[in-house]
Write an enzyme that holds these catalytic residues in place. Structure first.
Site, PDB file in Angstrom:
ATOM      1  N   ARG A  94      38.154 -19.330  93.161  1.00 44.75           N
ATOM      2  CA  ARG A  94      38.155 -20.177  94.353  1.00 44.75           C
ATOM      3  C   ARG A  94      39.591 -20.462  94.787  1.00 44.75           C
ATOM      4  O   ARG A  94      40.414 -20.900  93.985  1.00 44.75           O
ATOM      5  CB  ARG A  94      37.413 -21.495  94.093  1.00 44.75           C
ATOM      6  CG  ARG A  94      35.936 -21.285  93.831  1.00 44.75           C
ATOM      7  CD  ARG A  94      35.222 -22.597  93.563  1.00 44.75           C
ATOM      8  NE  ARG A  94      33.822 -22.351  93.205  1.00 44.75           N
ATOM      9  CZ  ARG A  94      32.979 -23.301  92.818  1.00 44.75           C
ATOM     10  NH1 ARG A  94      33.373 -24.557  92.742  1.00 44.75           N
ATOM     11  NH2 ARG A  94      31.732 -22.982  92.506  1.00 44.75           N
ATOM     12  N   SER A 103      30.852 -23.306  96.565  1.00 46.32           N
ATOM     13  CA  SER A 103      29.887 -24.334  96.161  1.00 46.32           C
ATOM     14  C   SER A 103      30.014 -25.613  96.983  1.00 46.32           C
ATOM     15  O   SER A 103      29.771 -25.607  98.186  1.00 46.32           O
ATOM     16  CB  SER A 103      30.035 -24.626  94.663  1.00 46.32           C
ATOM     17  OG  SER A 103      28.995 -25.447  94.197  1.00 46.32           O
ATOM     18  N   HIS A 104      30.407 -26.694  96.348  1.00 44.12           N
ATOM     19  CA  HIS A 104      30.438 -28.011  96.989  1.00 44.12           C
ATOM     20  C   HIS A 104      31.770 -28.294  97.668  1.00 44.12           C
ATOM     21  O   HIS A 104      31.974 -29.393  98.205  1.00 44.12           O
ATOM     22  CB  HIS A 104      30.180 -29.092  95.936  1.00 44.12           C
ATOM     23  CG  HIS A 104      31.140 -29.037  94.780  1.00 44.12           C
ATOM     24  ND1 HIS A 104      31.161 -27.987  93.903  1.00 44.12           N
ATOM     25  CD2 HIS A 104      32.116 -29.878  94.373  1.00 44.12           C
ATOM     26  CE1 HIS A 104      32.107 -28.190  92.995  1.00 44.12           C
ATOM     27  NE2 HIS A 104      32.703 -29.320  93.265  1.00 44.12           N
ATOM     28  N   ASP A 129      24.015 -29.054  97.964  1.00 41.44           N
ATOM     29  CA  ASP A 129      25.401 -28.784  98.355  1.00 41.44           C
ATOM     30  C   ASP A 129      25.514 -27.506  99.180  1.00 41.44           C
ATOM     31  O   ASP A 129      24.514 -26.965  99.653  1.00 41.44           O
ATOM     32  CB  ASP A 129      26.284 -28.715  97.107  1.00 41.44           C
ATOM     33  CG  ASP A 129      25.991 -27.497  96.243  1.00 41.44           C
ATOM     34  OD1 ASP A 129      24.851 -27.011  96.290  1.00 41.44           O
ATOM     35  OD2 ASP A 129      26.898 -27.032  95.515  1.00 41.44           O
ATOM     36  N   ASP A 137      26.052 -24.296  98.605  1.00 44.30           N
ATOM     37  CA  ASP A 137      25.273 -23.104  98.230  1.00 44.30           C
ATOM     38  C   ASP A 137      23.923 -23.468  97.636  1.00 44.30           C
ATOM     39  O   ASP A 137      23.236 -22.609  97.078  1.00 44.30           O
ATOM     40  CB  ASP A 137      26.065 -22.219  97.279  1.00 44.30           C
ATOM     41  CG  ASP A 137      26.368 -22.886  95.949  1.00 44.30           C
ATOM     42  OD1 ASP A 137      26.465 -24.122  95.909  1.00 44.30           O
ATOM     43  OD2 ASP A 137      26.528 -22.171  94.930  1.00 44.30           O
ATOM     44  N   ASP A 189      22.905 -25.082  95.045  1.00 43.58           N
ATOM     45  CA  ASP A 189      22.599 -25.078  93.618  1.00 43.58           C
ATOM     46  C   ASP A 189      22.696 -26.474  93.003  1.00 43.58           C
ATOM     47  O   ASP A 189      22.184 -26.715  91.907  1.00 43.58           O
ATOM     48  CB  ASP A 189      23.480 -24.079  92.854  1.00 43.58           C
ATOM     49  CG  ASP A 189      24.956 -24.421  92.856  1.00 43.58           C
ATOM     50  OD1 ASP A 189      25.376 -25.283  93.656  1.00 43.58           O
ATOM     51  OD2 ASP A 189      25.702 -23.814  92.057  1.00 43.58           O
ATOM     52  N   ARG A 190      23.332 -27.408  93.696  1.00 45.28           N
ATOM     53  CA  ARG A 190      23.424 -28.790  93.211  1.00 45.28           C
ATOM     54  C   ARG A 190      22.463 -29.678  93.974  1.00 45.28           C
ATOM     55  O   ARG A 190      21.990 -29.327  95.057  1.00 45.28           O
ATOM     56  CB  ARG A 190      24.852 -29.321  93.338  1.00 45.28           C
ATOM     57  CG  ARG A 190      25.862 -28.489  92.576  1.00 45.28           C
ATOM     58  CD  ARG A 190      27.243 -29.092  92.618  1.00 45.28           C
ATOM     59  NE  ARG A 190      28.208 -28.213  91.968  1.00 45.28           N
ATOM     60  CZ  ARG A 190      29.253 -28.617  91.262  1.00 45.28           C
ATOM     61  NH1 ARG A 190      29.491 -29.908  91.120  1.00 45.28           N
ATOM     62  NH2 ARG A 190      30.074 -27.749  90.708  1.00 45.28           N
ATOM     63  N   GLU A 242      23.629 -30.504  84.262  1.00 50.81           N
ATOM     64  CA  GLU A 242      25.024 -30.920  84.215  1.00 50.81           C
ATOM     65  C   GLU A 242      25.183 -32.240  84.952  1.00 50.81           C
ATOM     66  O   GLU A 242      24.469 -32.507  85.920  1.00 50.81           O
ATOM     67  CB  GLU A 242      25.924 -29.879  84.891  1.00 50.81           C
ATOM     68  CG  GLU A 242      25.895 -28.516  84.251  1.00 50.81           C
ATOM     69  CD  GLU A 242      26.709 -27.498  85.038  1.00 50.81           C
ATOM     70  OE1 GLU A 242      27.226 -26.573  84.420  1.00 50.81           O
ATOM     71  OE2 GLU A 242      26.814 -27.646  86.276  1.00 50.81           O
ATOM     72  N   SER A 258      27.406 -32.919  86.943  1.00 47.75           N
ATOM     73  CA  SER A 258      27.954 -32.650  88.268  1.00 47.75           C
ATOM     74  C   SER A 258      26.858 -32.227  89.253  1.00 47.75           C
ATOM     75  O   SER A 258      27.064 -31.353  90.087  1.00 47.75           O
ATOM     76  CB  SER A 258      29.042 -31.579  88.190  1.00 47.75           C
ATOM     77  OG  SER A 258      28.567 -30.432  87.522  1.00 47.75           O
ATOM     78  N   LYS A 277      21.720 -22.873  88.354  1.00 46.38           N
ATOM     79  CA  LYS A 277      21.181 -24.191  88.700  1.00 46.38           C
ATOM     80  C   LYS A 277      20.578 -24.111  90.082  1.00 46.38           C
ATOM     81  O   LYS A 277      20.954 -23.266  90.885  1.00 46.38           O
ATOM     82  CB  LYS A 277      22.260 -25.273  88.600  1.00 46.38           C
ATOM     83  CG  LYS A 277      23.560 -25.016  89.326  1.00 46.38           C
ATOM     84  CD  LYS A 277      24.526 -26.167  89.056  1.00 46.38           C
ATOM     85  CE  LYS A 277      25.940 -25.879  89.580  1.00 46.38           C
ATOM     86  NZ  LYS A 277      26.728 -25.030  88.654  1.00 46.38           N
TER      87      LYS A 277
END
Length: 624
Positions: free
Chosen positions: A25, A124-125, A302, A304, A306-307, A389, A391, A402
């Site tokens: 990233r 991600s986020h 988020d 993508d 996954d969260r 997790e 997070s 996730k």
């Protein structure tokens, strides 16, 4: 059929291409530097065997953030040149990270083959846009992130790369339209297939009996139940309408920010109380009172998808509690787990709420480093069913990532199960009631995370490593100097006005091994003694690989913990994360204000680490 040629382009290594816990990233402007993306992609191909690449089907998609469309065209051209047979792309280049995992594991192409890997384009986020973040990571044939053995090879390759291979004359593919485009190169036919982004994932959730959609539909149709989902303008919006509206019958007006945008609408697509401001306000948790009565249930994902964040009416569910509650109710409420759980796992910084559930239910339990690849190994070995997790990541062995929408559907399933005999009653069982009942049964893990973005984060961690490693001797010397031993002329002498303390060695024969007691008791005397302090190291029970330097842990005698670690998910700089956990098993004390309950440990954490001295910050950048 369009013909293409393969070119070998001279390049040289570029510093700083070491993948973190979730890939590489950096800022968009870094990825746009000459050969930056090309080097990393070629280094990734080079980390795989030529036999694996030649003739493979590769997935290339992501969360739709800025620069994704350009990156997809570059990777398609490089895949063609490296001998890939077919590239699958989600329509408009969009697939959630969990959907990529599902596609690898479940989708069968027109040639009867499955995909054996993927490049996922996401940070991600983290924010998106021309001046914000971009990311890329490689996933394996099991649908999960590449293990450290592969990411280490990728990094080593980036340090010695001399050329990359590309089909520069291959025309750009229209990724906005579903269909197959055929090409021919030196090794034969090469195809690019653009397919519906949501179809395979929705099919997995519904057709594989992971969830009882009919039961959830009944809950959502109850006039007493209200629901709100916020995609934060991430790729989750591409799935929200298909699942929540078309499959489950929710009103489209209950979807917030579900139009995916390259810059996430200018926001920070991180589903927490700080950044999901609109949802937080609607759920009655904002600084000002909500204009309307809050919904019974709220959730966010988020960038993508996954969260996830789970909210009840005026009530926040911590991610650590969320995975523990899902595990505690899974067998009864979620059809996929009706035959039982194989085991459960959490990342090391996540609270021990899941540990207590595992012990109570006699389940296998694993504590792993941060990074979903560690869960994937356990799942592939049949050792883990549910994991999470702190997070805001939760998932199960239905895929190897996730999964934010899976977590939302899990909570809807639990609510549906708890209310199956009550939909016609006066009042439904609420999110808050489910959580409080869980605390009454298993105890409560008061929990918070402080993030400090600071240039001195690595120096601070070095200090903490040295501190924890020397605690035993420091406190041994302290005890030796303060407490006279039997036989010493001063042994019978009153110490600090107390004859009792002078006999400490009789009452506490192991006083020399009590870790950090002198230091911590000097900060807050009411805090429990430290039973153990270490730098977390993990030996994978499946492949015996060892992961070192995963964070500093202080474990207290009452079950509380302090954890310090560097974050591996940022695009630049460094973030030190402090995880503060106070365990309370007395049911009469589980309803306290979280910050009040944690205040003593927070003070210990900040003073023990010398946080302000190292970071120059008097307050955290973010509190979760």
């Amino acid at each position: 059929m369009v013909m293409f040629k393969v070119s070998r382009v001279t390049t040289s290594p570029i510093d700083g291409q070491k993948p973190g816990t979730s890939g590489l990233r950096k800022k968009v402007k870094v990825f746009k530097q000459q050969n930056y993306l090309h080097n990393f992609v070629q280094s990734s191909f080079n980390a795989l065997s030529p036999e694996k690449i030649r003739g493979m089907t590769l997935v290339v998609s992501g969360d739709g953030r800025y620069f994704s469309k350009d990156a997809i065209q570059i990777i398609i051209k490089m895949a063609a040149a490296n001998g890939v047979r077919c590239v699958w792309v989600g329509q408009n280049g969009m697939l959630s990270t969990p959907a990529v995992s599902a596609v690898i594991r479940e989708r069968v192409g027109k040639d009867g083959k499955k995909a054996s890997g993927a490049f996922i384009l996401t940070a991600s986020h983290n924010p998106g846009g021309p001046n914000e973040d971009f990311g890329i990571k490689y996933n394996m044939e099991n649908g999960g992130p590449a293990p450290e053995a592969i990411t280490d090879k990728i990094y080593e390759n980036t340090k010695s790369i001399k050329e990359y291979i590309i089909a520069e004359d291959l025309p750009d593919v229209d990724i906005s339209s579903i269909g197959i485009t055929n090409f021919t190169g030196p090794e034969g036919q090469f195809d690019v297939e653009v397919f519906d982004s949501a179809a395979d994932y929705v099919k997995l959730m519904k057709m594989r009996s992971i969830f009882d959609f009919q039961s959830i539909q009944k809950l959502l149709s109850s006039p007493k139940f209200s629901f709100c989902y916020d995609a934060l303008h991430g790729v989750g919006g591409a799935y929200a309408k298909s699942i929540f509206v078309e499959e489950l019958g929710a009103k489209e007006s209950l979807l917030l920010n579900c139009v995916p945008k390259e810059d996430f609408g200018g926001g920070h697509p991180d589903p927490n109380l700080t950044y999901a401001k609109e949802l937080v306000a609607r759920m009655g948790l904002g600084k000002s009172d909500a204009k309307d009565e809050p919904p019974e249930f709220g959730a966010a994902s988020d960038g993508d998808a996954d969260r996830n964040m789970i909210l009840g009416k005026r009530f926040f569910v911590t991610p650590s509690d969320s995975v523990a509650i899902i595990a505690a109710n899974a067998v009864e409420a979620i059809p996929y787990f009706s035959s039982g759980l194989k085991g459960v796992a959490r990342s090391m910084p996540t609270s021990a709420a899941l540990d207590v559930v595992a012990k109570h239910l006699n389940l296998k339990f694993f504590e792993v480093p941060t990074g979903w690849k560690f869960f994937g190994n356990l799942m592939d070995a049949g050792l883990c069913s549910i994991c999470g997790e702190e997070s805001f990541g939760t998932g199960s062995d239905h895929i190897r990532e996730k999964d934010g929408i899976w977590a939302v559907l899990s909570w809807l399933s639990i609510l549906a199960y708890k209310n199956k005999e009550n939909l016609g009653g006066e009042k439904l069982v609420t999110v808050e009631e489910i959580v409080r009942k869980h605390w009454a049964t298993y105890g409560r893990h008061y929990y918070t995370r402080y993030d400090y973005e600071a240039g001195a984060a690595k120096e601070l961690m070095a200090y903490l490593v040295k501190l924890q490693s020397s605690l035993t001797e420091v406190n041994k010397d302290m005890a030796s100097s303060l407490v006279p031993r039997p036989g010493d002329p001063s042994y019978t002498r009153t110490f600090l006005g107390s004859s009792l303390f002078s006999k400490a060695y009789e009452y506490f024969p192991n006083i020399s091994s009590l870790h950090a007691e002198g230091i911590i008791k000097g900060i807050r005397s009411e805090v429990s003694n430290v039973a153990k302090a270490d730098e977390f190291e993990y030996k994978d029970p499946v492949d015996s690989s060892i992961s070192k330097h995963q964070g500093i842990r202080y474990m207290f005698e009452d079950g509380s913990r302090l954890v310090f670690r560097l974050s591996g998910t940022g695009s630049e700089g460094a973030t030190i994360r402090v995880y503060i956990e106070q365990y309370e098993k007395d049911s009469s004390k589980t309803g306290r204000d979280s910050q009040e309950a944690l205040a003593p440990l927070v003070e210990v954490a900040l003073k023990l680490s010398k946080m302000q001295e190292f970071t120059g910050r008097s307050a955290p950048t973010v509190i979760t």
